[in-house]
Structures are given as C-alpha cells and as structure tokens.
Design an enzyme around this catalytic site. Structure first.
Site, PDB file in Angstrom:
ATOM      1  N   SER A   1       2.664  -2.747   0.906  1.00 23.92           N
ATOM      2  CA  SER A   1       3.953  -2.784   0.034  1.00 23.92           C
ATOM      3  C   SER A   1       4.200  -3.269  -0.776  1.00 23.92           C
ATOM      4  O   SER A   1       4.457  -4.818  -0.761  1.00 23.92           O
ATOM      5  CB  SER A   1       5.217  -2.576   1.170  1.00 23.92           C
ATOM      6  OG  SER A   1       5.808  -1.428   0.615  1.00 23.92           O
ATOM      7  N   LYS A   2       4.212  -2.484  -1.755  1.00 20.28           N
ATOM      8  CA  LYS A   2       4.745  -3.690  -2.821  1.00 20.28           C
ATOM      9  C   LYS A   2       5.741  -3.271  -3.369  1.00 20.28           C
ATOM     10  O   LYS A   2       6.873  -4.037  -4.484  1.00 20.28           O
ATOM     11  CB  LYS A   2       4.390  -3.351  -4.824  1.00 20.28           C
ATOM     12  CG  LYS A   2       2.568  -3.465  -4.565  1.00 20.28           C
ATOM     13  CD  LYS A   2       1.753  -2.860  -6.360  1.00 20.28           C
ATOM     14  CE  LYS A   2       0.433  -2.529  -5.617  1.00 20.28           C
ATOM     15  NZ  LYS A   2      -0.454  -3.717  -5.109  1.00 20.28           N
TER      16      LYS A   2
ATOM     17  N   LYS B   1       8.148   9.678   7.841  1.00 22.72           N
ATOM     18  CA  LYS B   1       8.566  10.211   6.619  1.00 22.72           C
ATOM     19  C   LYS B   1       9.469  11.850   7.397  1.00 22.72           C
ATOM     20  O   LYS B   1      10.615  12.190   7.307  1.00 22.72           O
ATOM     21  CB  LYS B   1       8.641  10.560   5.178  1.00 22.72           C
ATOM     22  CG  LYS B   1       7.570   9.483   4.729  1.00 22.72           C
ATOM     23  CD  LYS B   1       7.487  10.365   3.628  1.00 22.72           C
ATOM     24  CE  LYS B   1       7.234   8.710   2.551  1.00 22.72           C
ATOM     25  NZ  LYS B   1       6.130   9.069   1.289  1.00 22.72           N
TER      26      LYS B   1
ATOM     27  N   ASN C   1      12.074   9.634   2.682  1.00 18.14           N
ATOM     28  CA  ASN C   1      12.015   7.893   2.251  1.00 18.14           C
ATOM     29  C   ASN C   1      13.006   7.463   1.848  1.00 18.14           C
ATOM     30  O   ASN C   1      12.929   6.225   1.547  1.00 18.14           O
ATOM     31  CB  ASN C   1      10.668   7.984   1.273  1.00 18.14           C
ATOM     32  CG  ASN C   1      11.066   8.053  -0.559  1.00 18.14           C
ATOM     33  OD1 ASN C   1      12.324   8.932  -0.251  1.00 18.14           O
ATOM     34  ND2 ASN C   1      10.894   8.510  -1.389  1.00 18.14           N
TER      35      ASN C   1
ATOM     36  N   GLY D   1       2.623  15.639   2.803  1.00 15.61           N
ATOM     37  CA  GLY D   1       4.313  15.171   2.841  1.00 15.61           C
ATOM     38  C   GLY D   1       4.743  14.801   1.757  1.00 15.61           C
ATOM     39  O   GLY D   1       5.511  14.753   1.203  1.00 15.61           O
TER      40      GLY D   1
ATOM     41  N   ARG E   1      -7.495  22.124   1.688  1.00 17.40           N
ATOM     42  CA  ARG E   1      -8.125  22.226   2.823  1.00 17.40           C
ATOM     43  C   ARG E   1      -8.186  23.186   3.697  1.00 17.40           C
ATOM     44  O   ARG E   1      -8.936  24.014   3.812  1.00 17.40           O
ATOM     45  CB  ARG E   1      -8.715  20.789   3.128  1.00 17.40           C
ATOM     46  CG  ARG E   1      -9.715  20.968   4.537  1.00 17.40           C
ATOM     47  CD  ARG E   1     -10.268  19.523   4.756  1.00 17.40           C
ATOM     48  NE  ARG E   1      -9.028  18.686   5.482  1.00 17.40           N
ATOM     49  CZ  ARG E   1      -8.652  17.701   6.174  1.00 17.40           C
ATOM     50  NH1 ARG E   1     -10.146  16.877   6.578  1.00 17.40           N
ATOM     51  NH2 ARG E   1      -7.891  17.229   7.075  1.00 17.40           N
TER      52      ARG E   1
ATOM     53  N   GLY F   1      -1.264   6.985  -9.482  1.00 18.98           N
ATOM     54  CA  GLY F   1       0.484   6.738  -9.142  1.00 18.98           C
ATOM     55  C   GLY F   1       1.264   6.045  -8.590  1.00 18.98           C
ATOM     56  O   GLY F   1       2.344   5.580  -8.705  1.00 18.98           O
TER      57      GLY F   1
END
Ligand code: NDP
Length: 284
Positions: free
Chosen positions: A27-28, A79, A100, A144, A166, A252
C-alpha cells in the site's frame, strides 16, 4: 450523509489513521496521507494494518476506539465488510454498497462510511483534462471497483453508461440498480459495433497481463482509455487500447492519489494539493 464532513482537529495532538487490507505491504496510502498531513502541519500517524480474514471487525473496533483516531481507509477484501460495520453512510457509499473510508462522527464514538473511489476517478479524469459532460462511457467490470466508481460517473454528467462484464448477470444487476437513481441511461454492453468516448477498465485483469474480451471496435480515434490498475510499465489494457486507436491512455495511479485526497478532506476538512505526490509516486 452527503457532502464533506467537518472534523474538529487539535493540530497539537497527533491524530491516528490507518489503511486495513490483506495483503497490505504494497500500500502507498501511508506515503500519500503523510504527505498531505505535512502540507497543513497536521501531526498524523498513519499505519498499514494487515486485516485478519477472521477478525477484521474486531481489529477495526480496537483501532477506532483510540480517542485520536480520525478514521481509516479500507482496501481489498474488506470494503463490503466495512460497509456492514459502520453506522451511517454517504450517498455514494450507500449506492456502492462498499466503503473505503471511515470517518468519525463529530464528538462521537460512531463512524460514517464513505466511498471515495468514484470521486477519485472523476478527479483524475479532470486532472487529465478529460471532459465527462455528454460523453458515452463503457465501464468494464461489475465488481467493487466498478460499483464504487459508477455513482460518481453518472453524477459527472455523462450521456450514457454501458457495462461489460464477464458474468453478464452482475452487469445486469448493476445497471438495474444504477438506473434506479441515475438520470442518464445505464445499459449492458450488447452491441459489438458501439463506440465510446471513455472506456474504463475496472477489473484487475491487467495485474495478470490479461485483457477483458471486448472488441477493438469500441475504440475510436478520440476515445480515452482508463485502467484502474497501475504498474511501473504500461498495462496490458492500455497497450491494447492504444493499438486499437485510443487517443489517450491513463492508468489508475492518479485515481489512487485523488481518492486519498477525498478521504483526507473528510477527516480534516482541508483540500490537499496532489500534484507533487503524483510526480513523486510516478518517479519511484
Ligand atoms: P476484482 O478482482 O474483484 O474484480 C472484479 C471484476 O473483474 C469483476 O467484474 C470480475 O468479473 C472481473 N474479473 C476478474 N477476473 C476476471 C477474469 N479472469 N476475466 C474476466 N473478468 C474478470 O476487484 P475490484 O473490483 O475490487 O477491483 C478491480 C481493480 O481495480 C483492482 O485491480 C484494484 O486494485 C483496482 N482499483 C484501483 C483503485 C485505484 O485507486 N487506482 C481503486 C479501487 C480499485 P466477474 O463478475 O465475471 O467475476
């Protein structure tokens, strides 16, 4: 609850916050949130918390019982579980069915759930000068990330949204649910000859260097392709989009920064500048 939330913060006190996920090492969020806090001289201790699949809710309760906990971020796969845990929601979180960001209610031990992914996506598109008004959008995915993004996309004034997934039934369910509040039409992608102004990949397929099974004909010369995944090289989806003729491709990373900025604003009622941290993360 809608709109931003005011939190009274004593700047001399150290506030605590964290991101819960599993896995979490990658995680950043701590780097981003500490950078934002620095901009305002806010003392913030922001940590990564490895959520337990068995006892995530207990971990959350213990962390948020700290008096100086302003809230937390929540990432995969918690989440939806966090959505069940909170007492109240923003409109977007309610529509997404996932949160989130948790925000302490003023002078309370209770928490509000927000979903900042969609606002982060829209802010990143605007950062790249992508206009959304009256644009046609293809959203790939119905998980999500797609659910979190859709309320903000339809709020941004797009003309129509088509969903490809899908598992078609999930796209149908998401379209039906979104049509119940959206003023722009939401449909399931069926027409292989349709072209779109903005094509958003909200699946994790690029992480496996794979592609969604959409035809190249969805891209036209002016199309903008967006992949929620970010890597240190061009993602498979953005490569595919470029080869199929898309004029602009965006990953992203900016969405990650912008959704964090919206969380920060909920906690501290301050709007951080995102330009520097975008550049810093890009160059790492
Ligand atoms: P999921 O992995 O649960 O993705 C769900 C979606 O991907 C579903 O629509 C699913 O389709 C589809 N999918 C998964 N595997 C395949 C496959 N092999 N072939 C075709 N479709 C597939 O994740 P999330 O929705 O939570 O997140 C998607 C991505 O977005 C993640 O990589 C996440 O990191 C990223 N993300 C990025 C953010 C950012 O700030 N940049 C914020 C939030 C998310 P089906 O319904 O058929 O199973």
């Amino acid at each position: 609850m809608s709109g931003q939330h005011n939190t009274s913060i004593n700047a001399k006190c150290t506030s605590v916050a964290a991101v819960f996920g599993n896995p979490i090492a990658q995680s950043k969020s701590p780097i981003i949130q500490q950078h934002f806090a620095k901009q305002f001289g806010i003392q913030l201790k922001y940590t990564k918390q490895l959520g337990s699949l068995d006892s995530f809710e207990d971990q959350l309760s213990v962390f948020l019982a700290q008096d100086n906990a302003v809230g937390v971020n929540i990432t995969m796969p918690f989440k939806e579980r966090a959505f069940e845990w909170v007492d109240d929601y923003t409109d977007q979180a309610l529509r997404a069915g996932a949160v989130n960001t948790l925000i302490r209610k003023p002078n309370s031990t209770r928490f509000i759930g927000a979903n900042t992914d969609g606002d982060g996506l829209v802010a990143d598109l605007l950062f790249h000068s992508v206009a959304l008004i009256n644009k046609s959008v293809l959203l790939i995915g119905a998980g999500g990330a797609a659910k979190g993004a859709l309320p903000a996309i339809v709020n941004a004034g797009v003309s129509a949204v088509s969903i490809f997934n899908r598992t078609t039934v999930r796209a149908e369910e998401l379209a039906e649910q979104t049509n119940s509040y959206s003023s722009c039409p939401i449909s399931v992608f069926v027409d292989n000859s349709a072209e779109f102004d903005i094509i958003i990949n909200a699946t994790s397929l690029s992480l496996q260097n794979e592609l969604p099974s959409v035809p190249t004909s969805i891209f036209k010369k002016t199309s903008i392709a967006y992949d929620m995944v970010y890597l240190d090289h061009q993602t498979s989806f953005l490569k595919f989009a470029e080869q199929a003729g898309a004029s602009v491709t965006i990953d992203g990373l900016g969405m990650l920064v912008e959704q964090a900025a919206v969380s920060f604003r909920y906690w501290f009622n301050k709007r951080p500048d995102t330009a520097f941290i975008r550049k810093m993360l890009r160059s790492n």
